[in-house]
Design a protein around this motif. Structure first.
Motif, PDB file in Angstrom:
ATOM      1  N   LYS A  25     -11.125   9.424  -7.510  1.00 18.01           N
ATOM      2  CA  LYS A  25      -9.911   9.717  -8.271  1.00 18.01           C
ATOM      3  C   LYS A  25      -9.830   8.806  -9.499  1.00 18.01           C
ATOM      4  O   LYS A  25      -9.507   9.259 -10.604  1.00 18.01           O
ATOM      5  CB  LYS A  25      -8.703   9.499  -7.361  1.00 18.01           C
ATOM      6  N   LEU A  53      -5.577  12.536  -2.776  1.00 12.81           N
ATOM      7  CA  LEU A  53      -4.502  11.813  -3.453  1.00 12.81           C
ATOM      8  C   LEU A  53      -3.718  12.782  -4.328  1.00 12.81           C
ATOM      9  O   LEU A  53      -4.290  13.419  -5.218  1.00 12.81           O
ATOM     10  CB  LEU A  53      -5.097  10.693  -4.293  1.00 12.81           C
ATOM     11  N   PRO A  54      -2.425  12.892  -4.097  1.00 11.82           N
ATOM     12  CA  PRO A  54      -1.628  13.909  -4.789  1.00 11.82           C
ATOM     13  C   PRO A  54      -1.108  13.433  -6.151  1.00 11.82           C
ATOM     14  O   PRO A  54      -1.054  12.232  -6.420  1.00 11.82           O
ATOM     15  CB  PRO A  54      -0.455  14.104  -3.835  1.00 11.82           C
ATOM     16  N   ASP A  55      -0.740  14.383  -6.980  1.00 13.60           N
ATOM     17  CA  ASP A  55      -0.030  14.034  -8.215  1.00 13.60           C
ATOM     18  C   ASP A  55       1.450  13.831  -7.940  1.00 13.60           C
ATOM     19  O   ASP A  55       2.099  12.997  -8.556  1.00 13.60           O
ATOM     20  CB  ASP A  55      -0.219  15.143  -9.259  1.00 13.60           C
ATOM     21  N   GLN A  56       1.964  14.625  -7.011  1.00 13.45           N
ATOM     22  CA  GLN A  56       3.383  14.552  -6.653  1.00 13.45           C
ATOM     23  C   GLN A  56       3.546  13.720  -5.377  1.00 13.45           C
ATOM     24  O   GLN A  56       2.685  13.765  -4.513  1.00 13.45           O
ATOM     25  CB  GLN A  56       3.926  15.961  -6.366  1.00 13.45           C
ATOM     26  N   TRP A  80      -0.311   5.758  -3.096  1.00 15.47           N
ATOM     27  CA  TRP A  80      -0.645   6.931  -3.921  1.00 15.47           C
ATOM     28  C   TRP A  80      -0.065   8.195  -3.289  1.00 15.47           C
ATOM     29  O   TRP A  80       0.445   9.089  -3.965  1.00 15.47           O
ATOM     30  CB  TRP A  80      -2.150   7.051  -4.119  1.00 15.47           C
ATOM     31  N   LYS A  81      -0.161   8.265  -1.952  1.00 15.58           N
ATOM     32  CA  LYS A  81       0.443   9.396  -1.231  1.00 15.58           C
ATOM     33  C   LYS A  81       1.950   9.428  -1.485  1.00 15.58           C
ATOM     34  O   LYS A  81       2.551  10.480  -1.693  1.00 15.58           O
ATOM     35  CB  LYS A  81       0.191   9.243   0.274  1.00 15.58           C
ATOM     36  N   LYS A 131       3.807   7.982  -3.882  1.00 19.12           N
ATOM     37  CA  LYS A 131       4.281   8.059  -5.271  1.00 19.12           C
ATOM     38  C   LYS A 131       3.686   9.242  -6.014  1.00 19.12           C
ATOM     39  O   LYS A 131       4.315   9.775  -6.929  1.00 19.12           O
ATOM     40  CB  LYS A 131       3.862   6.798  -6.045  1.00 19.12           C
ATOM     41  N   GLY A 132       2.459   9.590  -5.662  1.00 16.74           N
ATOM     42  CA  GLY A 132       1.719  10.525  -6.489  1.00 16.74           C
ATOM     43  C   GLY A 132       1.322   9.851  -7.786  1.00 16.74           C
ATOM     44  O   GLY A 132       1.896   8.833  -8.170  1.00 16.74           O
ATOM     45  N   SER A 133       0.349  10.429  -8.466  1.00 16.27           N
ATOM     46  CA  SER A 133      -0.069   9.865  -9.755  1.00 16.27           C
ATOM     47  C   SER A 133       1.128   9.757 -10.688  1.00 16.27           C
ATOM     48  O   SER A 133       1.286   8.794 -11.437  1.00 16.27           O
ATOM     49  CB  SER A 133      -1.131  10.756 -10.403  1.00 16.27           C
ATOM     50  N   GLU A 134       2.006  10.750 -10.614  1.00 19.65           N
ATOM     51  CA  GLU A 134       3.157  10.751 -11.515  1.00 19.65           C
ATOM     52  C   GLU A 134       4.091   9.576 -11.259  1.00 19.65           C
ATOM     53  O   GLU A 134       4.679   9.022 -12.180  1.00 19.65           O
ATOM     54  CB  GLU A 134       3.928  12.070 -11.372  1.00 19.65           C
TER      55      GLU A 134
END
Lengths: 538, 538
Positions: free
Chosen positions: B158, A84-87, B413-414, B416-419
Motif C-alpha cells: 500500500k 487497507l481501506p480508504d474509508q 489504517w482499518k 481511519k482509512g487512508s482518508e
C-alpha cells in the motif's frame, strides 16, 4: 460483544448524544470532545479479548496455533481481510479484526510452544508493555522520558554488578534485539582500537579480522535435499550457522566484510576450541589481517553450549583483542563467567521471559558508547536545559528515537526479585534434564549430544519404526533428514505443539527443544514425545 | 484499589485457596494453576490505571508533566523507589509502581505536548500495541508470525502504491526508527553499486561520498554561551545539525566515515540548493572520492522544509547516484513527489500518529534488501518447511529478532482509512497556519521564517519587554539566546505546556512548534503564546 455491560453503558451515553456506539468510529474516541466513555468502552472490549486470549493460551486444551497457509490468509477467511481501506471501518469491525488477528496467530505463551528461546507470557511483563505503549514516549532525552531513562540506568548498573564489573567502569544501552547488541559490540571494539574510523571510515584502517565459533562442517556425499549443493564433485550442505549469524551480518553492515569473520572450530559439544582460536588468529595475521575482536558465546543457539570463556579471555589478553560474550542464557546462575569480557550481550527477552524485545549491550569501558556514536543533534541535546543533561542518553545510541524496552524488565524485576528470575531459570533447566532423561530411556529417540545438557537446549532425533535397526550410513541419513520437517509440518497443521528443528554440520535435521517458557511442565514434555511418535508413525 | 469489584472477586477466590489476593504475588498469576482469576483481576487493575491516565491526558486541566530533577527521582519520592530488589514485591506494590511511573512521566498525548513530531495518543493505536505485546511474537518467520508477516507485506504494498511505485518493483521492511531506516538506505545503496562489500568489506571499495542538506553555519563572534567555543580567534557555535544527523551517524556505523558526508548548502528556508549539491559532487570527485548517495529531506526537523526533489533527482540521474528521501511528513498529501526516489524512509510514528516505534524503509529495487542482508541461518530459515518460505522475511533485516511494529499501523489504517490519515494531517497543517497567523499579528513574537509554513513546523522567537526596541546586534542576540531555554525550563517546572527550542546556523535559540498531536486545538495555541508571555516576562 463480549462485555455487554461495559458496552451497554456506551450505547446509552452515545445514543443520547446522537451517535451509534455499536457502530462507533475512531473519530468519536478521545481526543474527540465527549469521547471518554466510548474510549473506555472500546478499550475495555479490547482488554476483554486480550484477557480471553491470555486465559486460553494457558490451557492445554487450546491449540498452539490454527495454521493456515499464506495464500489462505491472504484470500481472506470468514470476513478477516488484510486489505487497507480508504474509508474507515467501525469500531465493531476493529474488535473483530483484533479477535481474528489473535485467532490466526501463534500462542507463544502456550505451555506447548517450545519453538523459540523467547516464549511464555509473563503477565507482569505484559502489563509493563501495556503501560509502555500507553505512555508512548521515546528514550532519547530525560526531558520526555524522565522515569524510563532513570530505570535504564538503574537496570544497567544492576546488570553490571551481576557481571562482576565494578561500579565505576560499566556502561550500556538497551537496543532492538541481540543481533543489534552484537553489532554494537563490534562497533565499540573498532572505535576503541581505531577512533579515527568514526570520521574517516574503514579506508584508513588495516583489514580487520573477527573471530567467532563455528560448528564443524563436514562434506556429506550422498544426501540429496533441497538445501544441499553440488560443488567440486561433492554434495555439500549449505553451511548451517550457529553462533556467528549475527557476527557475519554485523561485519557486513559495518563494512568489514563477512569473509573476514573467522569461524573457529568447535568440539563435539559445540564449544569453541581455544587452540583453534589461536591458530585462526595466527592464520589471519599471516594473511596480513589485523585481529581485533572475538565473539564468544554463552549458550549457543542450537546446542546451548558454553564457550570456554577463561581460556578465550587469556588469548584475547595475549593478542590484545576485544572479548565480547553473546549471552543467550540468563546470567544469574553463571555470572562469575563474565567478569573478563570487554562487552556482553544480555537478552532478557530470552531465558528471563521478558516480552519481546528486551536486549542490552553492556560495555566495560565507560564513555565509549557515547564517544563512538554521538553527533550531538542540537534540536534534541541542548546543553542549556534546566536539568542535568548527562541524562540525555540518546546520543549513545545508533538510533535516534528509541523504543522504551526497559519498563517491562524493571517491573518484572520488582515483581520477581533477582531470586525469582533465578528460580524461573532453574525450572527450565529441570525441564531440560527431565527431557534428557526421558530420551535416554526411549529407544525411538536418539540424542544428538550424549552428555547431560549444559543449559536448557536438548537436541534429538526421532527414529520412526521404518528406520529402526537400519545401519548408519548415507541412506539412513537421507531418510532421517526428512523426518523432523515432516513431523513439524504435521504438528503445525494439527496445532498441538511447536518445536524447532535444523541440520547442523554433518548432522541431518534434528529437533531442538529449548525451555524458557515457565508454563511448560513435565506433562508437556511427555506429550511432546508422545505426539512426535504419533505424528512420526503415520 | 481502584476497582474494588474486580479485586473483590479475587480476594474471595484467593482467600478460599488460602492466599491473600491484596498481597498476591506474581508467582500466583498464570501460568500458575488456578491463577486465572488473579490474573484477570491484576490486569484489570492495570487497565483501570491506564484508562485513568488516558482520560486525564486528554484534559487541559491536567499537567503535561510533573517535573522532577534526576536526583529527586533517584532519591525516591513518596515510596517510589527505582531500586531492583532481590526478593519479590507484592502485586499491590507493582500497581503502585505503575501509577508512580505514569505520575512522574510526560503525557505525550496531552493537547499541549508540542515538543516532538511524535505526539498524541491514538486510542486504536494503543489498542494495537496492547494486542501486539500480548501476542508477544517475533517478525523473523511466518511460522511464528503468520498474520503479522502478511500485514507487513500488505502495508508495504500500500505504501509503495502511495509512493507511485509500480507493483512489481517495490520492497521494504519495518525497522526500529527513522535513523535505522536511513541507515538501511545507505546500506542497500552501497550494496547496489558494490555488492562485493558484503563479503570483502570497505577495504576493496573506493572512498565513497554521501550528500545531505546542511543549514549554513555562520561564525558568530560575540555570543558567549555554554555551547559556543573559541576557535581560531573566533567564537563559533557548535555546529547545529538538522537533516544530516542520521546520515553522519549511519556513515560512521557503516565504516564510511562521517567526514565523507558532504553537507550541501541550503537556502534561507532550509531547502537544499541543487546547484550547491552539484558543486559538492564535483568537489568530492576532485578529492578522489566517489559520490554514490544523496539523502534528500521532505520535512526537515526544525523548519519542516522540503528539498527540491525533482531537481535533486535530475542530478542523481546525471551522476548515477542513489537518491534517498527521508520523509518526516506524511505522504498522503505529497505522494507525487517521491516517485523518482530509489528509497524512502517513511515514519508512521510521526505525522500519522502511530504509537512509537513505527518506521519503514522502502526500496524500489525488489530483492535488494534480501541480497544485501541475508546470511540464511538454518535454525530459523529452513527451506524444507511445510509452507511457502518466501514469507520468512527475517533475513531481509539487519536484526534477527524484530519487534512487531506493523499491527498498530494496520489497525489504525482499518479504523481511519487512508482518508482519515489525510484529514488528520490537514488538521495539523491548519494548526500551523493558525499559529503563523497569530505570530504575525503579535508584536512580542518574531517569526524565524517570514513565509507561510510549508508543513506543520512553525519557528519563532519570543521578544521579552526588555529586548523590544533594542537594535539588532550581538548584545541583543546574546540575551535573546537565553530567553527560550529560560522559558522552557519554567514551562517544564510548571508543567503547563511543552515545546522545543534550539539554535540553528547563525540564529540564536528559537522555539519550534510542531503539530502532529490530533488533540491540539486553536485554544491550545492561544494558551501556548499567552503562557510564553507570562513565563517570559517574569
Amino acid at each position: 460483544m463480549v462485555n455487554t455491560c461495559q458496552w451497554g453503558h456506551n450505547v446509552r451515553s452515545c445514543e443520547e448524544s446522537g451517535r451509534i456506539a455499536r457502530h462507533g468510529w475512531l473519530a468519536n474516541l478521545l481526543p474527540a470532545p465527549g469521547g471518554e466513555e466510548l474510549t473506555r468502552g472500546f478499550l475495555q472490549e479490547v482488554v476483554d479479548i486480550l484477557l480471553g486470549y491470555i486465559s486460553k493460551s494457558s490451557q492445554r486444551s487450546s491449540k498452539v496455533l490454527d495454521f493456515h497457509h499464506p495464500h489462505q490468509l491472504k484470500e481472506g477467511l470468514e470476513c478477516f481481510s488484510l486489505d487497507l481501506p480508504d474509508q474507515p471501518e467501525t469500531l465493531e469491525q476493529i474488535l473483530v479484526d483484533c479477535r481474528d488477528t489473535l485467532k490466526y496467530g501463534v500462542r507463544t505463551g502456550h505451555p506447548r510452544f517450545l519453538n523459540q528461546l523467547s516464549s511464555g507470557l509473563d503477565v507482569v511483563g505484559v502489563a509493563g508493555e501495556w503501560l509502555t505503549s500507553t505512555a508512548n514516549t521515546n528514550m532519547f532525552t530525560y526531558e520526555v522520558s524522565p522515569v524510563f531513562v532513570l530505570m535504564e540506568e538503574c537496570l544497567l548498573k544492576k546488570m553490571q554488578s551481576i557481571l562482576g564489573w565494578s561500579d565505576d567502569v560499566g556502561d550500556g544501552i538497551f537496543c532492538p534485539g541481540g543481533t543489534i547488541s552484537n553489532l554494537y559490540s563490534i562497533l565499540v571494539a573498532r572505535y576503541h582500537f581505531y577512533p579515527e574510523v568514526k570520521t574517516r571510515g574503514m579506508g584508513v584502517l588495516p583489514q580487520l579480522a573477527l573471530f567467532t565459533s563455528e560448528q564443524v562442517i563436514t562434506p556429506h556425499t550422498l544426501l540429496l535435499t533441497p538445501y544441499s549443493s553440488y560443488v567440486d564433485n561433492e554434495w555439500l550442505y549449505f553451511h548451517p550457522f550457529q553462533s556467528h549469524y549475527s557476527v557475519k551480518k554485523s561485519a557486513a553492515v559495518l563494512g568489514m566484510g563477512s569473509e573476514n569473520v573467522f569461524m573457529v572450530k568447535c568440539d563435539e559439544s559445540g564449544k569453541m576450541i581455544p587452540a583453534e582460536l589461536e591458530s585462526s588468529i595466527v592464520t589471519a595475521k599471516e594473511k596480513a589481517l589485523v585481529p581485533f575482536y572475538v565473539n564468544a558465546t554463552a549458550g549457543t543457539t542450537v546446542y546451548g553450549a558454553f564457550d570456554p570463556l577463561n581460556a578465550i579471555a587469556d588469548i584475547c589478553q595475549r593478542y590484545t583483542l576485544w572479548m565480547h560474550v553473546d549471552v543467550s542464557v540468563e546470567l544469574f546462575n553463571f555470572k562469575y563467567l563474565f567478569s573478563r569480557a570487554c562487552s556482553v550481550t544480555w537478552n532478557p527477552h530470552k531465558m528471563m521471559g521478558v516480552p519481546l524485545q528486551c536486549s542490552a549491550i553492556l560495555v566495560k569501558k565507560r564513555g565509549l558508547l557515547q564517544e563512538c556514536n554521538d553527533f550531538g543533534a542540537e534540536y534534541l541535546f541542548q546543553t542549556d536545559k534546566n536539568y542535568d543533561v548527562s541524562y540525555d542518553t540518546g546520543d549513545k545510541s545508533i538510533q535516534c528515537g528509541r523504543h522504551v524496552d526497559v519498563f517491562k524488565l524493571w517491573l518484572m524485576w520488582k515483581a520477581k526479585g533477582s531470586e525469582g528470575f533465578g528460580s524461573q531459570v532453574n525450572k527450565c533447566l529441570e525441564n531440560a534434564e527431565y527431557l534428557y532423561d526421558q530420551l535416554q530411556r526411549r529407544t525411538d529417540f536418539e540424542l544428538v549430544l550424549k552428555n547431560k545438557p549444559e543449559h536448557s537446549n536438548v537436541c534429538f532425533w526421532y527414529i520412526p519404526p521404518s528406520l529402526r535397526g537400519q545401519p548408519p550410513g548415507p541412506d539412513r541419513d537421507a531418510r532421517l533428514h526428512q523426518v523432523a520437517p515432516r513431523i513439524k509440518g504435521r504438528m503445525m497443521e494439527k496445532g498441538s505443539v511447536m518445536i524447532g528443528y535444523q541440520p547442523l554440520g554433518d548432522k541431518v535435521n534434528f529437533f531442538r527443544c529449548v525451555f524458557s517458557n515457565p508454563a511448560t511442565q513435565q506433562e508437556d514434555i511427555d506429550f511432546l514425545l508422545d505426539e512426535i511418535t504419533r505424528l512420526g508413525d503415520i
